[in-house]
Write a protein that holds these residues in place. Structure first.
Motif, PDB file in Angstrom:
ATOM      1  N   ALA A  88       0.830  -1.207   0.000  1.00 18.67           N
ATOM      2  CA  ALA A  88       0.000   0.000   0.000  1.00 18.67           C
ATOM      3  C   ALA A  88       0.861   1.252   0.000  1.00 18.67           C
ATOM      4  N   GLN A  89       1.902   1.269   0.818  1.00 17.14           N
ATOM      5  CA  GLN A  89       2.788   2.436   0.852  1.00 17.14           C
ATOM      6  C   GLN A  89       3.566   2.564  -0.449  1.00 17.14           C
ATOM      7  N   ALA A  90       4.004   1.451  -1.010  1.00 21.10           N
ATOM      8  CA  ALA A  90       4.700   1.508  -2.296  1.00 21.10           C
ATOM      9  C   ALA A  90       3.781   2.018  -3.396  1.00 21.10           C
ATOM     10  N   LEU A  91       2.504   1.662  -3.323  1.00 16.88           N
ATOM     11  CA  LEU A  91       1.544   2.143  -4.317  1.00 16.88           C
ATOM     12  C   LEU A  91       1.368   3.648  -4.224  1.00 16.88           C
ATOM     13  N   VAL A  92       1.252   4.173  -2.998  1.00 11.50           N
ATOM     14  CA  VAL A  92       1.131   5.619  -2.818  1.00 11.50           C
ATOM     15  C   VAL A  92       2.395   6.318  -3.309  1.00 11.50           C
ATOM     16  N   LEU A  93       3.556   5.737  -3.010  1.00 12.32           N
ATOM     17  CA  LEU A  93       4.821   6.322  -3.486  1.00 12.32           C
ATOM     18  C   LEU A  93       4.862   6.343  -5.003  1.00 12.32           C
ATOM     19  N   ALA A  94       4.401   5.274  -5.655  1.00 14.18           N
ATOM     20  CA  ALA A  94       4.380   5.236  -7.119  1.00 14.18           C
ATOM     21  C   ALA A  94       3.435   6.288  -7.687  1.00 14.18           C
ATOM     22  N   LEU A  95       2.294   6.501  -7.028  1.00 14.97           N
ATOM     23  CA  LEU A  95       1.354   7.530  -7.500  1.00 14.97           C
ATOM     24  C   LEU A  95       1.968   8.920  -7.393  1.00 14.97           C
ATOM     25  N   ILE A  96       2.687   9.185  -6.312  1.00 16.64           N
ATOM     26  CA  ILE A  96       3.336  10.491  -6.157  1.00 16.64           C
ATOM     27  C   ILE A  96       4.398  10.685  -7.231  1.00 16.64           C
ATOM     28  N   LEU A  97       5.186   9.643  -7.477  1.00 16.59           N
ATOM     29  CA  LEU A  97       6.202   9.740  -8.522  1.00 16.59           C
ATOM     30  C   LEU A  97       5.564   9.901  -9.899  1.00 16.59           C
ATOM     31  N   GLY A  98       4.453   9.202 -10.125  1.00 19.21           N
ATOM     32  CA  GLY A  98       3.751   9.363 -11.392  1.00 19.21           C
ATOM     33  C   GLY A  98       3.247  10.779 -11.594  1.00 19.21           C
ATOM     34  N   LEU A  99       2.845  11.426 -10.503  1.00 19.11           N
ATOM     35  CA  LEU A  99       2.424  12.824 -10.591  1.00 19.11           C
ATOM     36  C   LEU A  99       3.569  13.714 -11.058  1.00 19.11           C
ATOM     37  N   PHE A 100       4.752  13.509 -10.514  1.00 17.93           N
ATOM     38  CA  PHE A 100       5.893  14.318 -10.924  1.00 17.93           C
ATOM     39  C   PHE A 100       6.321  14.011 -12.360  1.00 17.93           C
ATOM     40  N   VAL A 101       6.200  12.756 -12.760  1.00 13.36           N
ATOM     41  CA  VAL A 101       6.498  12.422 -14.155  1.00 13.36           C
ATOM     42  C   VAL A 101       5.516  13.124 -15.087  1.00 13.36           C
ATOM     43  N   GLY A 102       4.237  13.165 -14.697  1.00 14.79           N
ATOM     44  CA  GLY A 102       3.263  13.881 -15.508  1.00 14.79           C
ATOM     45  C   GLY A 102       3.551  15.359 -15.611  1.00 14.79           C
ATOM     46  N   VAL A 103       4.007  15.959 -14.506  1.00 18.03           N
ATOM     47  CA  VAL A 103       4.383  17.375 -14.535  1.00 18.03           C
ATOM     48  C   VAL A 103       5.554  17.591 -15.485  1.00 18.03           C
ATOM     49  N   TYR A 104       6.521  16.695 -15.425  1.00 17.28           N
ATOM     50  CA  TYR A 104       7.685  16.819 -16.320  1.00 17.28           C
ATOM     51  C   TYR A 104       7.264  16.720 -17.790  1.00 17.28           C
ATOM     52  N   ILE A 105       6.425  15.738 -18.112  1.00 17.87           N
ATOM     53  CA  ILE A 105       6.026  15.550 -19.505  1.00 17.87           C
ATOM     54  C   ILE A 105       5.205  16.731 -20.004  1.00 17.87           C
ATOM     55  N   LYS A 106       4.329  17.261 -19.161  1.00 23.49           N
ATOM     56  CA  LYS A 106       3.430  18.330 -19.601  1.00 23.49           C
ATOM     57  C   LYS A 106       4.144  19.667 -19.766  1.00 23.49           C
ATOM     58  N   PHE A 107       5.059  19.992 -18.843  1.00 25.91           N
ATOM     59  CA  PHE A 107       5.609  21.347 -18.828  1.00 25.91           C
ATOM     60  C   PHE A 107       7.028  21.449 -19.386  1.00 25.91           C
ATOM     61  N   PHE A 108       7.776  20.345 -19.459  1.00 27.45           N
ATOM     62  CA  PHE A 108       9.177  20.449 -19.847  1.00 27.45           C
ATOM     63  C   PHE A 108       9.538  19.647 -21.088  1.00 27.45           C
ATOM     64  N   ALA A 109       8.930  18.487 -21.274  1.00 28.74           N
ATOM     65  CA  ALA A 109       9.344  17.618 -22.392  1.00 28.74           C
ATOM     66  C   ALA A 109       9.123  18.290 -23.737  1.00 28.74           C
ATOM     67  N   LYS A 110       7.950  18.927 -23.929  1.00 29.31           N
ATOM     68  CA  LYS A 110       7.669  19.558 -25.230  1.00 29.31           C
ATOM     69  C   LYS A 110       8.594  20.743 -25.481  1.00 29.31           C
ATOM     70  N   LYS A 111       8.920  21.502 -24.415  1.00 24.78           N
ATOM     71  CA  LYS A 111       9.818  22.642 -24.586  1.00 24.78           C
ATOM     72  C   LYS A 111      11.195  22.184 -25.012  1.00 24.78           C
ATOM     73  N   GLU A 112      11.658  21.051 -24.477  1.00 29.04           N
ATOM     74  CA  GLU A 112      12.969  20.551 -24.850  1.00 29.04           C
ATOM     75  C   GLU A 112      12.986  20.095 -26.305  1.00 29.04           C
TER      76      GLU A 112
END
Length: 333
Positions: free
Chosen positions: A306-330
Motif C-alpha cells: 500500500a505504501q509503495a503504491l502511494v509512493l508510485a502515485l506520487i512519482l507518477g504525478l511528478f512524471v506527468g508534470v515533467y512531460i506536460k511542462f518540460f518535455a515539449k519545450k525541450e
C-alpha cells in the motif's frame, strides 16, 4: 434548388473517400507490419513480465491483509480490504514523507548548483582539464557500497578523520555522531536553534554523489552556447556577472529544469544511499526505507504494498508534470 441538387457535388467525393478508407493494405505493407510486430514482441513481453505484472500484483496485495506467514493465501480474487491504507495515512508515514521531500528538494538543488559551479569552473581550456573532468565523475560511477563505507568510516565519532580534525582545527569539545544524531543545538550570532544532524549529512552525501550527473549535462550545454553571443556582450561592456545572468543562464535553464525534475524523481525514490549510511535512523527514514522496514522487519506485505503504491502515485504525478511542462519545450529547443 432542392436538397438533392445541393448534395450532388459531394456524392463523388464522399464515395472516393470511402473507397480509400476501405482500400486494403498491399502485401508489402502487411509484411512490414508483421515484421515490426515481430521485432517489438520481445520488448513487449519483457515490459509485460518485468513492469506491468509486478505493478498489478502490488496493486492486488495493497488491498489484502497479507503477511509473510500467510503469503500463500493471497490471490487475485481477494478478500479485499482498505485496512492497509490506515498505515499510509498515519502520522509516521507523513513524517517520513516530509523527510523524503526535504531530502529530495535540498539534495536536488544542491547537486545541480554544485554541477553548475563545476561546469563553469572547467569551461575554459587549460592544461589538465580533461583529467580533472574525468575525476569529477568518480563519485557518480563509484560503487555505492564502497563510497558509503568510506563516508561511514570518515564520519565515525571515535575513529573518523572528520571528528579528529574538527577537534584539532575547530576546537570541537566532543565528537559529533553525524550519522546517528537526530538534532543538535547550535548557537550562531547569539541565536539558538536546532539542526537535523543526520539528515543534513545524508543531504550533503547526495550533493557529492549526484553533482557529476548535473555537471555532465551542463557542460554539454555550455559547449553548445555560441561564442559570438558572449563576444558581442563583452564588446558592449557587459561584466562577467551580467554575461552569466543574461546570456549563459537563459541558455542553461531548459537543461536545469529537466535535471531538476529527473533528479527530484530519482532522489525521492532513493533507498540505498540512506539505508547504507544510517539505516533510516537519526531522523532520516524516507518513504522507501519505511516500505522496506514494513516488508522485512514487520513482514507486513500488504502494508508495504500500500505504501509503495502511494509512493508510485506520487512519482507518477511528478512524471506527468515533467512531460506536460518540460518535455515539449525541450523538443522545440
Amino acid at each position: 434548388m432542392s436538397s438533392t441538387q445541393k448534395d450532388a457535388p459531394a456524392g463523388p467525393a464522399a464515395s472516393a473517400a470511402g473507397l480509400r478508407g476501405r482500400r486494403k493494405l498491399s502485401p508489402m505493407a502487411r509484411e512490414e507490419q508483421r515484421a515490426g510486430l515481430t521485432l517489438l514482441s520481445p520488448t513487449l513481453v519483457l515490459v509485460l513480465v518485468m513492469v506491468v505484472l509486478p505493478i498489478l500484483w502490488t496493486l492486488v496485495l495493497a488491498f489484502q491483509r497479507v503477511r509473510i506467514l500467510n503469503i500463500r493465501t493471497a490471490g487475485i480474487f481477494g478478500p479485499y480490504t482498505v485496512a492497509n491504507f490506515d498505515n499510509v495515512f498515519s502520522s509516521s508515514f507523513f513524517q517520513s514523507l516530509a523527510t523524503t521531500l526535504a531530502y529530495s528538494i535540498l539534495g536536488t538543488a544542491g547537486a545541480i548548483i554544485l554541477g553548475l559551479i563545476a561546469a563553469l569552473a572547467l569551461r575554459k581550456p587549460f592544461k589538465g582539464r580533461t583529467l580533472i573532468r574525468a575525476s569529477m565523475l568518480i563519485p557518480y560511477v563509484a560503487p555505492i557500497v564502497a563510497v558509503t563505507f568510506t563516508w561511514t568510516t570518515m564520519l565515525d565519532p571515535q575513529f573518523g578523520l572528520v571528528n579528529y580534525w574538527g577537534k584539532r582545527l575547530f576546537g570541537w569539545e566532543e565528537a559529533i555522531p553525524f550519522l546517528s544524531e537526530r538534532v543538535r543545538d547550535v548557537s550562531l550570532l547569539g541565536l539558538e536553534f536546532q539542526i537535523p544532524t543526520a539528515l543534513i549529512t545524508v543531504i550533503v552525501f547526495e550533493w557529492w554523489r549526484s553533482f557529476p550527473f548535473a555537471f555532465l549535462f551542463l557542460t554539454a550545454r555550455l559547449n553548445a552556447v555560441p561564442d559570438s553571443l558572449e563576444e558581442a556582450a563583452r564588446v558592449d561592456g557587459a561584466t562577467p556577472i551580467q554575461r552569466f545572468f543574461h546570456i549563459i543562464l537563459p541558455q542553461l535553464l531548459p537543461t536545469m529544469a529537466m535535471l531538476s525534475v529527473l533528479r527530484f524523481i530519482w532522489t525521492f525514490n532513493s533507498f540505498d544511499d540512506i539505508y547504507l549510511l544510517t539505516g533510516g535512523g537519526g531522523g532520516t527514514e524516507v518513504v522507501a526505507v519505511t516500505v522496506f522496514n514494513y516488508l522485512t522487519a514487520r513482514g507486513d506485505i500488504g502494508a508495504a504494498s500500500a505504501q509503495a503504491l502511494v509512493l508510485a502515485l506520487i512519482l507518477g504525478l511528478f512524471v506527468g508534470v515533467y512531460i506536460k511542462f518540460f518535455a515539449k519545450k525541450e523538443e522545440v529547443s
